[in-house]
Design an enzyme around this catalytic site. Structure first.
Site, mmCIF file in Angstrom:
data_model
loop_
_atom_site.group_PDB
_atom_site.id
_atom_site.type_symbol
_atom_site.label_atom_id
_atom_site.label_comp_id
_atom_site.label_asym_id
_atom_site.label_seq_id
_atom_site.Cartn_x
_atom_site.Cartn_y
_atom_site.Cartn_z
ATOM 1 N N ASP A 21 0.672 -1.153 -0.169
ATOM 2 C CA ASP A 21 -0.040 0.151 0.227
ATOM 3 C C ASP A 21 1.278 1.585 -0.151
ATOM 4 O O ASP A 21 1.473 1.710 1.089
ATOM 5 C CB ASP A 21 -1.228 0.210 0.937
ATOM 6 N N GLU A 77 0.124 10.676 1.562
ATOM 7 C CA GLU A 77 -1.659 9.854 1.489
ATOM 8 C C GLU A 77 -1.861 9.575 2.811
ATOM 9 O O GLU A 77 -3.386 9.665 3.503
ATOM 10 C CB GLU A 77 -2.049 8.973 0.562
ATOM 11 N N GLU A 78 -0.546 9.024 3.133
ATOM 12 C CA GLU A 78 -1.373 8.526 4.983
ATOM 13 C C GLU A 78 -1.260 9.340 5.989
ATOM 14 O O GLU A 78 -1.791 9.001 7.172
ATOM 15 C CB GLU A 78 0.477 7.219 5.507
#
Lengths: 332, 342
Positions: free
Chosen positions: B170, B198-199
């Site tokens: 991911d 994003e995380e």
């Protein structure tokens, strides 16, 4: 009343508002408004003017149930989209876009544990194969409630959005467009139940000089609630603050003047709790001049949301007054 | 697909440059006709210019990791997490710290020494430190400093039956799929966006979308499974080996209904296995892209990844191929389709 009923009985689960969208678009098809739909599905009714751009918004959607699993026996598992207290909807009816109906059920008979994983929908199918012909994983069902009049009130599912949409529709239909030089943008928004996401992008795209969000507020004039100003039959409610928002002085002056000039009874509320409206609009830096006008609704978040007929009328009257009042006199 | 190569690079959120440089170099060397740019946030944008509509296809370069917050007097590294990591999985893991990839171990108290209540409560970050084999703060500071990132040492390996294991699936699997898609030509004006951060809140994608203003966006992700040791199939979120995953609604975004249906149809027509994600939990860059500016129609395609956001994940290579084929089918067919653009 017919329109309210029609809107109340049209499923528009959050993110899948197309049926409601079609009704509203059809309604404005032969009017002087320019109608457009944006990427997310908001409907924008525009009457261009030389004055200030004033944007009024009404949410089209309601909370929904997204199907996540179909059991071998043909029952549907689901998650909620938007905030729903499932306990209040036990035994209630749901409907899917293709007309399939179902009942909201809970594994525990007394309904004491209404968490998503204990809930299911019965659509009257005996097997998974049978059910899969009617419903797919990812489909979103809406809750359908009964529409009825009782005394001075109307009761139905999702009136907190439908009665507001109805008020905005009627106001737009009844207003003489020549009355105003305001640049009017009326927006019927999507995805309000998951954080006013449609409102956020529409506000960015239109960049209004003033944004008035039309919404509903919980009426507190019922047994067991601590009463504040939000009472049925008391007229629309100007929201001064909630946990994320403070009314802009221009918007406040504008709304109060519109009510007073036209002898429309109103009330004022200041909430500790609130809604994410302001955060959503602020996120895309659309406008600073913001206000919220709310319709009082009893039993909000139940299958029988109840509003006053008189309030609906005065709510519309105030919207009309705001559309007609020259906003230039208030935005310095 | 470059899954092995990409997953082994270090790129915790905010520190994606190794991944960015690798992708950039790969594109420059191997794919022609690509306009490459990097924006202020660090998003890498590879544009395949076309005459049609503007489409953004995005995958995030960053992975969950750790950041060093303090070096103790006896040479241990205290840290905080970057992105959503369950701290219970953090004991006794191998990590690489800093630009020079100094190997380290996340410490945890031996089971013999734990009190009854310690045994019963999940590990907390304050109880863990990274041991890089230093006797003192001075020694540790020769190779590590506060603010350095650490990533898991999750080596790539092939398991049985087409499964692979690695850290950072991911969303390096998404990056790998994008690189394959970049090799094709399209009528649309396609922006391949390799996003940052994003995380930690979809931050890179938000800015990229605002700048690109796409007519449509497709996000390629790695997603959760919840299928291990769980006999109740209704609780499985996705099935590894079950094909590409598409999301209807998750915590961050509502997919466009028409786009959702079009992708479903394309999967059927092209015999590409497709499953719909069976939860509303989680969120992807679609949440930022859909609601950036005036709004964008979006959809999400994902590869099921077991043990996501942990030191090591497992996925099936066929699923990555399915996502690739489905995304390609969409990019190749959308211009001629009945899809209603705005």
């Amino acid at each position: 009343m017919e329109l309210t009923k029609k809107l109340a009985q049209t499923p528009a689960p959050c993110g899948r508002e197309e049926m409601m969208r079609d009704i509203i678009k059809e309604r404005f098809a032969r009017t002087a408004f320019e109608i457009s739909t944006d990427a997310l599905g908001n409907i924008i009714c525009r009457k261009k003017g030389n004055g200030k751009r004033i944007m009024l918004t009404a949410p089209m959607d309601e909370a929904g149930l997204m199907i996540t699993y179909i059991t071998e026996e043909g029952f549907l598992r689901f998650v909620t989209v938007g905030k729903i207290e499932l306990q209040r909807f036990l035994g209630g009816r749901v409907c899917f876009a293709n007309g399939t109906s179902g009942i909201i059920c809970c594994e525990s008979e007394d309904g004491s544990r209404c968490e998503n994983d204990k809930m299911f929908i019965d659509i009257g199918c005996k097997t998974r194969d049978e059910a899969e012909k009617k419903v797919s994983i990812g489909d979103i069902a809406a809750i359908s409630g009964q529409f009825f009049e009782m005394g001075e009130c109307i009761s139905a599912n999702a009136l907190h959005s439908r009665a507001v949409c109805r008020a905005l529709i009627c106001s737009l239909e009844e207003i003489e467009l020549a009355d105003t030089n305001n640049d009017v943008c009326a927006v019927f928004t999507v995805q309000s139940e998951v954080g006013h996401r449609g409102l956020r992008t529409a506000a960015y795209a239109l960049k209004p000089d003033m944004l008035i969000a039309l919404t509903a507020t919980s009426a507190t004039d019922v047994p067991g609630k601590e009463a504040n100003n939000a009472a049925l039959h008391g007229g629309p409610i100007v929201r001064i603050k909630d946990s994320s928002y403070m009314i802009h002085p221009y918007a406040r002056e504008f709304m109060l003047a519109c009510a007073q000039k036209n002898n429309i009874r109103y009330a004022i509320e200041a909430l500790d709790c609130g809604d994410s409206f302001n955060t959503a609009v602020g996120a895309n830096a659309a406008t600073d001049v913001k206000g919220v006008l709310a319709l009082p609704v009893r039993y909000k978040g139940t299958p029988c949301e109840t509003v006053s007929k008189k309030d609906m009328e005065s709510f519309s009257e105030l919207i009309k007054a705001m559309l007609a009042e020259n906003a230039e006199n208030y935005i310095k | 697909m470059l899954i092995k190569e990409l997953t082994q690079l270090s790129g915790a959120s905010g520190n994606e440059h190794a991944v960015r440089e690798y992708i950039k170099e790969y594109v420059q060397k191997n794919i022609s006709g690509v306009e490459i740019s990097t924006d202020v946030m660090g998003n890498l944008i590879c544009r395949k210019k076309g005459n049609g509509k503007r489409i953004a296809i995005a995958a995030h370069m960053d992975e969950v990791g750790l950041i060093i917050t303090e070096i103790t007097a006896d040479g241990f590294l205290k840290f905080d997490t970057v992105g959503g990591i369950e701290t219970a999985v953090l004991g006794g893991k191998r990590v690489f710290v800093g630009e020079n990839r100094i190997p380290g171990i996340t410490s945890a108290k031996a089971v013999h020494l734990q009190t009854k209540s310690e045994l019963l409560t999940p590990l907390k970050i304050k109880d863990i430190a990274i041991d890089i084999g230093a006797f003192s703060k001075e020694e540790a500071e020769k190779v590590v400093k506060v603010g350095d990132y650490a990533v898991f040492d999750g080596k790539f390996a092939e398991l049985e039956n087409g499964f692979v294991k690695s850290k950072a699936l991911d969303d390096r699997v998404g990056c790998a799929i994008l690189l394959e898609l970049l090799k094709e030509d399209y009528e649309s004006d396609v922006y391949f966006v390799f996003t940052v951060q994003e995380e930690v809140g979809l931050r890179g994608a938000r800015c990229a979308a605002y700048n690109i203003c796409p007519d449509l966006a497709l996000v390629i992700e790695g997603t959760t499974c919840a299928d291990t040791l769980n006999e109740d199939c209704s609780a499985h979120v996705t099935t590894p080996g079950g094909g590409a995953v598409m999301t209807a609604i998750d915590g961050a975004a509502v997919s466009d209904k028409e786009l959702f249906n079009l992708i479903k149809k394309l999967a059927e027509k092209n015999n590409i296995p497709l499953q719909i994600k069976r939860t509303d939990r989680g969120g992807t860059d679609a949440g930022a892209i859909a609601y950036s500016g005036g709004g964008t129609k979006t959809a999400v395609l994902a590869v099921p990844c077991r043990y996501i956001h942990s030191p090591i994940g497992v996925m099936h290579t066929d699923d990555a191929k399915s996502v690739y084929h489905l995304a390609k089918a969409l990019l190749k067919n959308i211009e001629g389709s009945e899809f209603r653009w705005n």
